[in-house]
Structure formats: structure tokens, C-alpha cells
Design a protein around this motif. Structure first.
Motif, short mmCIF file in Angstrom:
data_model
loop_
_atom_site.label_atom_id
_atom_site.label_comp_id
_atom_site.label_asym_id
_atom_site.label_seq_id
_atom_site.Cartn_x
_atom_site.Cartn_y
_atom_site.Cartn_z
N ILE A 164 0.86 -1.18 0.00
CA ILE A 164 0.00 0.00 0.00
C ILE A 164 0.90 1.23 0.00
CG2 ILE A 164 -1.74 1.32 1.24
CD1 ILE A 164 -2.67 -1.31 2.51
N ARG A 165 0.83 2.02 -1.05
CA ARG A 165 1.58 3.27 -1.10
C ARG A 165 0.79 4.33 -0.34
NH1 ARG A 165 4.20 6.64 -4.98
NH2 ARG A 165 4.95 8.40 -3.74
N GLY A 166 1.34 4.78 0.79
CA GLY A 166 0.61 5.75 1.57
C GLY A 166 1.37 6.18 2.81
N ASP A 167 0.81 7.15 3.50
CA ASP A 167 1.41 7.75 4.69
C ASP A 167 0.66 7.23 5.92
OD1 ASP A 167 2.32 9.43 6.72
OD2 ASP A 167 2.30 11.21 5.46
N ILE A 168 1.38 6.71 6.90
CA ILE A 168 0.70 6.17 8.08
C ILE A 168 0.05 7.26 8.92
CG2 ILE A 168 2.29 4.22 8.10
CD1 ILE A 168 3.32 5.39 10.84
N PHE A 169 0.33 8.53 8.63
CA PHE A 169 -0.34 9.63 9.31
C PHE A 169 -1.75 9.84 8.75
CE2 PHE A 169 3.86 10.29 10.79
CZ PHE A 169 3.81 11.10 11.91
N GLU A 170 -2.10 9.06 7.72
CA GLU A 170 -3.43 9.12 7.13
C GLU A 170 -4.07 7.74 7.22
OE1 GLU A 170 -2.73 10.43 3.17
OE2 GLU A 170 -1.90 12.38 3.79
N ASP A 171 -5.36 7.63 6.95
CA ASP A 171 -6.06 6.36 6.99
C ASP A 171 -5.85 5.61 5.68
OD1 ASP A 171 -7.19 6.58 9.58
OD2 ASP A 171 -8.71 7.96 8.80
N VAL A 172 -4.88 4.75 5.64
CA VAL A 172 -4.57 4.04 4.39
C VAL A 172 -4.79 2.54 4.51
CG1 VAL A 172 -2.97 5.78 3.56
CG2 VAL A 172 -2.11 3.93 5.01
N LEU A 173 -4.96 2.03 5.71
CA LEU A 173 -5.18 0.59 5.88
C LEU A 173 -6.62 0.23 5.49
CD1 LEU A 173 -3.47 -0.22 9.30
CD2 LEU A 173 -2.66 -0.86 7.02
N PRO A 174 -6.83 -0.98 5.00
CA PRO A 174 -8.20 -1.42 4.70
C PRO A 174 -9.04 -1.50 5.97
CG PRO A 174 -6.66 -3.26 4.52
CD PRO A 174 -5.83 -2.02 4.68
N GLU A 175 -10.34 -1.46 5.79
CA GLU A 175 -11.27 -1.51 6.92
C GLU A 175 -11.14 -2.82 7.69
OE1 GLU A 175 -13.28 0.87 8.05
OE2 GLU A 175 -12.47 2.24 6.53
N GLY A 176 -11.56 -2.78 8.94
CA GLY A 176 -11.59 -3.98 9.76
C GLY A 176 -10.44 -4.05 10.73
N PRO A 177 -10.61 -4.84 11.79
CA PRO A 177 -9.56 -4.96 12.81
C PRO A 177 -8.39 -5.81 12.34
CG PRO A 177 -11.35 -6.45 13.31
CD PRO A 177 -11.78 -5.66 12.10
N PHE A 178 -7.26 -5.59 13.00
CA PHE A 178 -6.06 -6.36 12.72
C PHE A 178 -5.66 -7.17 13.94
CE2 PHE A 178 -6.05 -3.29 9.41
CZ PHE A 178 -5.38 -3.89 8.35
N ASP A 179 -5.07 -8.33 13.68
CA ASP A 179 -4.57 -9.17 14.77
C ASP A 179 -3.19 -8.73 15.23
OD1 ASP A 179 -6.63 -11.52 14.83
OD2 ASP A 179 -6.18 -11.18 12.71
N LEU A 180 -2.42 -8.18 14.30
CA LEU A 180 -1.06 -7.74 14.60
C LEU A 180 -0.77 -6.48 13.79
CD1 LEU A 180 1.06 -11.03 14.47
CD2 LEU A 180 1.28 -9.32 16.26
#
Length: 275
Positions: A164-180
Motif C-alpha cells: 500500500i503506497r501511503g502515509d501512516i499519518f493518514e487512513d490508508v489501511l483497509p477496513e476492519g480490525p487487525f490481529d497484529l
């Protein structure tokens, strides 16, 4: 000239040029110019060496301060080969703490995993390689590093890894919870960058500069990412020497447990926090 003579000559040149681990680096440079696997170098020391011109060019680059890993164009992490070069952080052995924990924790389960500030992808790709049932999302902002990230995903054929090309200061992750959620973010205070080892100064400043006190990314992660982790899930962070108490204090309000882990040098190096 034999391989053994080439190694000895290169070692002398590097040592005279002030390279600390000259013998190791000489073997690495010579081995990279040989047509057989690295573990077989000792069986071929009396073979003729015909790549003197290329070796001399590499030695000149090394003596000028270019990192060995950039010259070779690759480096090992978790027993896997990763492509590296100008514009991407070099994988380091202490960072294997994060990958090892994630692999052990995930196992064969279908975890959703995020690798923030992924760089070459060494952490997330290693986890995807060893945990084929997991979905791993690797976030990287830098165009140069992102190119290496994509190339390394292709190199290892990990179909369960998504760049995923993006900045972690923005919402770039896909929806839903993560395990890690895993991250080795920039953590060096900006004022210390000019005094770093000359080889480290050749690595991208954006992968090193953690702001005035080195903690900008940890504040951001504490503010934005705990809520993206499911109950019982984990946040795993690498940090610099002396930063453990502050990183723990930033994360502790959001997690039920925070464990500080030391690296092989005995330095406090990683935080494993459980939601």
C-alpha cells in the motif's frame, strides 16, 4: 589470482581504508562475484578469480562510504534475500525480533497483519512467507522504498502480501480490525542525523528522522492505531536505545500488557503490547 588472494587483497584495502569488519566485507564482495552459492565459497578458494575489475570498482565505492548492502544490491533478513539500494533502509538483525514474534504468534491462523513504514518489506514479507494463511498489508510512503517493496514481494512470490503506497499519518489501511500491527518507524532525533556513521547517512533520511526527539511516529501510532487492533491482538514496535520508557508510557494506556524485549546486544529494542 585465486579467490583466496582476491579476498586477502580486498581485506587489506578495506582495512587500510578504515572499514571496521574488513575481512567479512571482503568475503562478501568476492562471494557476490562468484557463480556458486555463498556457503560453497570455502570449497573454491583456490579457483582462479576473473572479476578483478568489477571487484576494484566495488572496493572504490565501499571506501567512498557506500554501504556494503547497496553495493551488493541485496541483504539477508530472516534467512531470506531482500533487494536493497539507494532510497531504502537496510534490513538489520535486531529488527528480526518483530518478525520472529509475529511468525510465532500467527502460526497457521488466518491473521490480518499490518506492517507500517515497511521499507524494503523485510518484516511483513518474512511474516507472509512463513505464515501463508495470514493477510499482510505493507504500508510505505517513499516512492523509492515502495519500488523495492513491490520488487521484494514479487521476488518471494508471497500472494498473501499487499503493498500500500501511503502515509501512516493518514487512513490508508483497509477496513476492519487487525490481529497484529508491526512497525520499525523512524526513531532517530533529527539533530543526531548529521553525526551518524557515514554509511548510515547514505540511507534515506526519511527512514531515520523521528522528529525533534525521535518519537513523532510513536505518538502518532499511540493516537491512531490501537483501535485498529482487535481485543487480544498485538502491537509490536522497534525503537532506539534509551527510548523504551517513553514508548512504553505512550502505549500503556491503550493496552493490557506491554513487554520490553532486548536484542542480542542486550539493548532494549522492542515493545510487544497486547490489546
Amino acid at each position: 589470482m585465486t579467490l583466496s588472494q582476491a579476498i586477502a587483497r580486498t581485506s587489506r584495502a578495506l582495512r587500510d581504508g578504515g572499514i571496521e569488519d574488513a575481512a567479512f566485507e571482503a568475503r562478501e564482495l568476492v562471494r557476490a562475484l562468484c557463480p556458486f552459492p555463498r556457503e560453497q565459497l570455502g570449497l573454491h578458494l583456490t579457483d582462479p578469480f576473473a572479476q578483478a575489475e568489477q571487484l576494484n570498482a566495488w572496493v572504490a565505492r565501499r571506501l567512498a562510504g557506500e554501504p556494503l548492502q547497496y553495493i551488493l544490491g541485496e541483504w539477508e533478513f530472516m534467512s531470506l534475500r531482500f533487494l536493497v539500494g539507494e532510497g531504502v533502509l537496510i534490513p538489520r538483525p535486531e529488527t528480526e525480533l518483530l518478525a520472529e514474534f509475529a511468525i510465532q504468534t500467527c502460526g497457521a491462523r488466518p491473521f490480518r497483519i499490518a506492517d507500517l513504514c515497511a521499507g524494503s518489506g523485510c518484516i511483513g514479507i518474512s511474516v507472509a512467507h512463513h505464515c501463508p494463511n495470514a493477510q499482510v498489508f505493507l504500508v510505505e510512503k517513499s516512492p523509492a522504498a515502495f519500488d523495492y517493496l513491490r520488487r521484494n514481494i514479487a521476488l518471494h512470490g508471497v500472494q498473501n502480501a499487499t503493498a500500500i503506497r501511503g502515509d501512516i499519518f493518514e487512513d490508508v489501511l483497509p477496513e476492519g480490525p487487525f490481529d497484529l500491527i508491526l512497525s520499525n518507524p523512524p526513531y532517530i532525533p533529527a539533530a543526531e542525523l548529521p553525526a551518524l556513521q557515514r554509511e548510515v547517512c547514505r540511507e534515506p533520511a526519511a527512514a531515520l528522522d523521528g522528529g525533534s526527539d525521535g518519537l513523532d511516529f510513536y505518538r502518532l501510532i499511540a493516537q491512531r492505531y490501537p483501535q485498529r487492533i482487535r481485543p487480544g491482538g498485538w502491537l509490536c514496535l522497534e525503537f532506539g536505545d534509551g527510548q523504551a520508557p517513553v514508548v512504553r508510557a505512550l502505549m500503556a494506556p491503550h493496552f493490557s500488557a506491554c513487554e520490553i524485549v532486548r536484542d542480542l546486544s542486550g539493548l532494549q529494542r522492542a515493545l510487544f503490547a497486547r490489546r
